[in-house]
Design a protein around this motif. Structure first.
Motif, mmCIF file in Angstrom:
data_model
loop_
_atom_site.group_PDB
_atom_site.id
_atom_site.type_symbol
_atom_site.label_atom_id
_atom_site.label_comp_id
_atom_site.label_asym_id
_atom_site.label_seq_id
_atom_site.Cartn_x
_atom_site.Cartn_y
_atom_site.Cartn_z
ATOM 1 N N THR A 192 0.876 -1.169 0.000
ATOM 2 C CA THR A 192 0.000 0.000 0.000
ATOM 3 C C THR A 192 0.917 1.224 0.000
ATOM 4 O O THR A 192 1.963 1.199 0.633
ATOM 5 N N VAL A 193 0.507 2.280 -0.714
ATOM 6 C CA VAL A 193 1.391 3.435 -0.875
ATOM 7 C C VAL A 193 0.944 4.585 0.025
ATOM 8 O O VAL A 193 -0.244 4.873 0.132
ATOM 9 N N TYR A 194 1.915 5.208 0.705
ATOM 10 C CA TYR A 194 1.606 6.301 1.629
ATOM 11 C C TYR A 194 2.191 7.626 1.194
ATOM 12 O O TYR A 194 1.838 8.671 1.746
ATOM 13 N N ARG A 195 3.152 7.620 0.251
ATOM 14 C CA ARG A 195 3.803 8.890 -0.095
ATOM 15 C C ARG A 195 4.424 8.781 -1.490
ATOM 16 O O ARG A 195 4.423 7.718 -2.117
ATOM 17 N N GLY A 196 4.954 9.894 -1.935
ATOM 18 C CA GLY A 196 5.568 9.954 -3.260
ATOM 19 C C GLY A 196 6.872 9.187 -3.316
ATOM 20 O O GLY A 196 7.401 8.755 -2.285
ATOM 21 N N PRO A 197 7.408 9.006 -4.528
ATOM 22 C CA PRO A 197 8.569 8.134 -4.703
ATOM 23 C C PRO A 197 9.911 8.782 -4.359
ATOM 24 O O PRO A 197 10.921 8.094 -4.396
ATOM 25 N N TYR A 198 9.951 10.082 -4.074
ATOM 26 C CA TYR A 198 11.265 10.732 -3.967
ATOM 27 C C TYR A 198 11.491 11.401 -2.610
ATOM 28 O O TYR A 198 12.103 12.452 -2.524
ATOM 29 N N GLU A 199 10.992 10.791 -1.541
ATOM 30 C CA GLU A 199 11.170 11.395 -0.216
ATOM 31 C C GLU A 199 12.538 11.034 0.345
ATOM 32 O O GLU A 199 12.666 10.216 1.250
ATOM 33 N N TYR A 200 13.574 11.649 -0.245
ATOM 34 C CA TYR A 200 14.933 11.420 0.253
ATOM 35 C C TYR A 200 15.321 12.567 1.164
ATOM 36 O O TYR A 200 14.930 13.710 0.931
ATOM 37 N N GLN A 209 8.044 4.178 -0.159
ATOM 38 C CA GLN A 209 6.663 4.558 -0.460
ATOM 39 C C GLN A 209 5.652 3.741 0.325
ATOM 40 O O GLN A 209 4.548 4.190 0.587
ATOM 41 N N ASP A 210 6.035 2.493 0.682
ATOM 42 C CA ASP A 210 5.042 1.609 1.306
ATOM 43 C C ASP A 210 5.240 1.500 2.820
ATOM 44 O O ASP A 210 4.624 0.660 3.449
ATOM 45 N N GLU A 211 6.124 2.343 3.399
ATOM 46 C CA GLU A 211 6.308 2.266 4.844
ATOM 47 C C GLU A 211 5.180 3.039 5.526
ATOM 48 O O GLU A 211 4.998 4.230 5.268
ATOM 49 N N PRO A 212 4.415 2.372 6.404
ATOM 50 C CA PRO A 212 3.274 3.075 7.023
ATOM 51 C C PRO A 212 3.783 4.247 7.850
ATOM 52 O O PRO A 212 4.859 4.170 8.428
ATOM 53 N N PRO A 213 3.036 5.354 7.895
ATOM 54 C CA PRO A 213 3.443 6.497 8.703
ATOM 55 C C PRO A 213 3.560 6.079 10.166
ATOM 56 O O PRO A 213 2.905 5.128 10.587
ATOM 57 N N ASP A 214 4.409 6.803 10.923
ATOM 58 C CA ASP A 214 4.620 6.452 12.319
ATOM 59 C C ASP A 214 3.297 6.387 13.065
ATOM 60 O O ASP A 214 2.421 7.212 12.844
ATOM 61 N N GLY A 215 3.204 5.425 13.997
ATOM 62 C CA GLY A 215 2.021 5.328 14.846
ATOM 63 C C GLY A 215 0.866 4.598 14.190
ATOM 64 O O GLY A 215 -0.150 4.340 14.835
ATOM 65 N N GLU A 216 1.009 4.266 12.909
ATOM 66 C CA GLU A 216 -0.074 3.528 12.267
ATOM 67 C C GLU A 216 0.327 2.079 12.104
ATOM 68 O O GLU A 216 1.492 1.774 11.847
ATOM 69 N N THR A 217 -0.597 1.192 12.251
ATOM 70 C CA THR A 217 -0.288 -0.215 12.026
ATOM 71 C C THR A 217 -0.586 -0.549 10.578
ATOM 72 O O THR A 217 -1.183 0.244 9.853
ATOM 73 N N GLU A 218 -0.140 -1.713 10.180
ATOM 74 C CA GLU A 218 -0.404 -2.160 8.814
ATOM 75 C C GLU A 218 -1.909 -2.172 8.569
ATOM 76 O O GLU A 218 -2.667 -2.676 9.382
#
Lengths: 190, 568
Positions: B532-540, B552-561
């Motif tokens: 599942t995608v949470y953000r754009g591809p270039y968040e470096y 892109q698929d790492e869940p935002p902090d504090g959220e579970t899968e």
């Protein structure tokens, strides 16, 4: 082969099959578009094409137009039946459309036999080259459509892949529309 | 659908597969093999030009007819059987499902059929060398009447084989293109919005649409040319009411957009690679997309700049000069975006990054010299000289060769699960880039001095048979040989690393896009759990984060899968 999950997703909300058929039609439009644009440019530069065109048989062309347009009606009714999940009726109606397509191709074959035996062949002049190339490419699409429709109807009769009834219908309407351009350009504009 | 490993026969797994990754490899390896063939042709005819009349080692004497067949098929192969299959079909097939987070293309069997038709087209093209009269020699543009009449082309069977091969290749790419576009439109991972799709995927989609919209008239034109060749119609014969210029219009209406069809995926690869190795967000992502759309649309209005000397109306030439110069605006914009992305980044000079940077530098030379040719006034002088040839090799070599190497060296760990050798990679880079410039800079000079493109032996032209020009031709030839020999390093590195390279792990470059969260190499079905995608591809190097990348698929902090998509 089971379908991949990719095939079952629909991020646009438009079913994948319908989307793909529209892209097929888009790519076909530019093929026929290029051919017809080439013909129209030649037609404008060569008034004598009008004289050559007077040898085409408008009545046979008109009859085929009627046949092809009517065959689209049963394709629409088949789509309606498929929406109601009535696969058997959809298959029968598609059969009717196929009959229309076959009639069109048969009449075309007889017409071409007449033209060729009166001495108008592919190489007679540029008009007849365009006539056979454009109408021939279209006829190939009619025949191809009938064959694919046969497979769709076979599945539909067993209640399988009913969404394809609509898709082959869309393609068939496209083939109709191409003919609606060809008929006046090749037969009526004399 | 299960990902459980099951035994499949070799044929079913590698030759009859519907898996997008295998089909991507089929395109990649076929494309590389054809590139070697095209390279060999270049070797043979460059030897003839550098050392005229001498027997070429490994080939023999190059007769004028053979020379024509070699240059024609060099061009045809490098565009249609190398650049397109590698940049669009190989990367498109391998990357699209992985980068948008799904398990395959939407039409896997159509995909397999597309490769099979492509392979058939390659076989027909190669077969054309073995038919009576030999292979077609009327240039890759195949202008009639030369291409339409056997008494002119002297290749009754070769010309038709060539035409059939090209037409089948178009069919294969139409099928592939419909598959690519539909897959990206409909099968993206949940949460992936249109502005979170990686640039390279967008570029392949735009390229596929531009191809689809431009190739149709040439398909019709090819049917007409086939009829002229085989049935004696007169579509392109003015004596019989036809028009030879019609072919030029149909060909270039496709042929010029085709430049952007191969350019855009290469730019996409370069932008993705630069973002990863500058550890920085792509500068002006949305602007890149709009520029790509603008390029795609404008590319349909520039074609007649190839026909300035074909007797077109000078007023029309002015219009096409304006549109042609205009299209350098969006292209320059893309170059600026890569430079702006580099600015302030923490740059890592890995092999793929070197290739990406070389693309920017070398393509610039191709782009700038294009302005001379797009302007009708100077083009009339430069037309059909080596200046034109050097110009478009400064565009196509960066696109097809440099762009492909950037992509292959970057995604190799994902493709085969092993790392390429960096030392060999860098050696190969310099051994390719330096000779490349030594081939084509001399040819700008010979072209400006008047060297016509289609001459087998300059010794028959006193004005051109000068020692200074001949030395430049010889330099270009020696550099060609050097560049070709350097590819041995690449193939050695490629196959050796595939077998015994260092294990790559899932994400050796610390990149964000979805393919790097799959195993290397990805199994059938790609992902253990579809992402599942949470953000754009270039968040470096995002501020406030410890690590400098953010998948892109790492869940935002504090959220579970979240609940995973049910497998249908």
């Amino acid at each position: 082969m089971s379908k991949p999950i990719a095939t079952t997703r629909s991020a646009t909300g438009i079913p994948t099959g319908r989307l793909a058929v529209w892209w097929v039609i888009a790519s076909e439009i530019v093929i026929f578009g290029g051919l017809l644009a080439s013909y129209i440019m030649h037609r404008l530069g060569h008034p004598e094409f009008g004289d050559y065109a007077s040898h085409t048989n408008t009545w046979i062309g008109a009859f085929n137009t009627l046949v092809l347009l009517s065959s689209s009606l049963s394709a629409v009714l088949a789509h309606q039946a498929a929406e109601r999940k009535d696969g058997e009726r959809a298959a029968k109606l598609l059969g009717l459309t196929m009959l229309g397509g076959l009639t069109f191709a048969g009449v075309k074959a007889a017409e071409w036999t007449m033209e060729i035996s009166s001495g108008f062949t592919l190489t007679t002049n540029a008009f007849w080259s365009f006539y056979y190339t454009a109408a021939g490419l279209h006829a190939l699409h009619v025949i191809g459509g009938v064959v694919i429709m046969g497979f769709v109807a076979r599945d539909a009769a067993q209640g399988k892949e009913l969404q394809r009834v609509e898709l082959i219908g869309n393609y068939w309407h496209f083939v109709d529309v191409v003919w609606i351009f060809l008929f006046p350009l090749l037969y009526i504009a004399k | 659908m299960s990902n459980a490993p099951h035994e499949e026969g070799w044929v079913k797994k590698y030759l009859w597969s519907t898996d997008h990754k295998i089909i991507g490899f089929q395109y990649l390896f076929t494309g590389m093999a054809m590139a070697l063939l095209g390279g060999f042709f270049a070797y043979a005819f460059r030897m003839q030009l550098g050392f005229p009349g001498k027997s070429v080692p490994g080939y023999g004497l190059v007769s004028p007819n053979e020379y024509n067949a070699l240059v024609t098929n060099h061009g045809t192969i490098m565009i249609f059987w190398f650049a397109m299959p590698v940049l669009i079909a190989a990367f498109g097939n391998f990357l699209i499902p992985l980068m948008i987070g799904c398990d395959d293309m939407v039409f896997p069997r159509l995909n397999r059929l597309s490769y099979q038709i492509f392979l058939l087209s390659a076989v027909i093209l190669i077969a054309s060398f073995f038919v009576p009269g030999g292979a077609f020699g009327g240039a890759w543009t195949a202008y009639p009447p030369l291409s339409a009449k056997h008494q002119y082309s002297l290749t009754p069977a070769g010309a038709t084989f060539w035409l059939l091969a090209v037409a089948l290749e178009f069919v294969a790419f139409l099928m592939g293109g419909i598959n690519f576009v539909t897959t990206v439109m409909n099968s993206r991972a949940p949460g992936m919005k249109w502005h979170q799709i990686p640039v390279v995927i967008w570029m392949i989609v735009v390229a596929s649409i531009v191809f689809m919209a431009s190739v149709g008239p040439l398909v019709a034109g090819a049917v007409m040319l086939l009829f002229d060749q085989q049935f004696g119609t007169g579509f392109y014969d003015p004596v019989r009411g036809g028009d030879p210029i019609l072919w030029q219009h149909l060909f270039w209406f496709f042929g010029h957009p085709e430049v952007y069809v191969v350019l855009l995926p290469a730019v996409g690869i370069v932008i993705d690679v630069i973002a990863v190795f500058a550890r920085k967000k792509v500068f002006a992502y949305k602007t890149v997309l709009y520029t790509a759309f603008a390029t795609g649309i404008l590319s349909f209005f520039v074609w007649a700049h190839h026909q300035f000397v074909a007797g077109i109306d000078p007023r029309m030439a002015n219009v096409f000069t304006a549109t042609t110069v205009l299209i350098s605006v969006p292209i320059a914009e893309m170059i600026f975006v890569t430079i702006a992305t580099l600015y302030g980044g923490s740059i890592r000079l890995t092999t793929p990054m070197l290739w990406a940077l070389a693309f920017v530098a070398e393509f610039l030379i191709g782009g700038v010299t294009g302005i001379y040719l797009g302007s009708s006034g100077s083009d009339i002088y430069f037309h059909d000289t080596y200046f034109v040839l050097a110009h478009f090799h400064y565009t196509f070599v960066p696109i097809a060769v440099i762009g492909s190497f950037a992509g292959v060296t970057y995604w190799f760990p994902k493709m085969f699960g092993k790392m390429l050798d960096e030392k060999l990679g860098k050696l190969h880079f310099w051994a390719t880039i330096i000779p490349f410039n030594f081939i084509f800079i001399p040819l700008f000079i010979t072209g400006a001095a008047g060297d016509h493109r289609r001459i087998h032996d300059y010794s028959r032209f006193p004005d051109l048979a000068r020692a200074d020009l001949q030395n430049l031709r010889a330099i270009a030839t020696v550099a060609t040989v050097a560049m070709l020999v350097a590819q041995v390093i690449f193939f050695y590195n490629f196959f050796k690393s595939m077998k015994s390279g260092k294990r790559a792990g899932n994400n050796p470059w610390n990149a964000n896009t979805l393919e790097w969260s799959a195993a290397s190499p990805p199994p059938h079905g790609n992902f253990e759990v579809l992402p599942t995608v949470y953000r754009g591809p270039y968040e470096y190097s995002a501020p406030g984060r410890e690590s400098d990348f953010w998948p892109q698929d790492e869940p935002p902090d504090g959220e579970t899968e979240p609940a995973q998509e049910a497998a249908e």
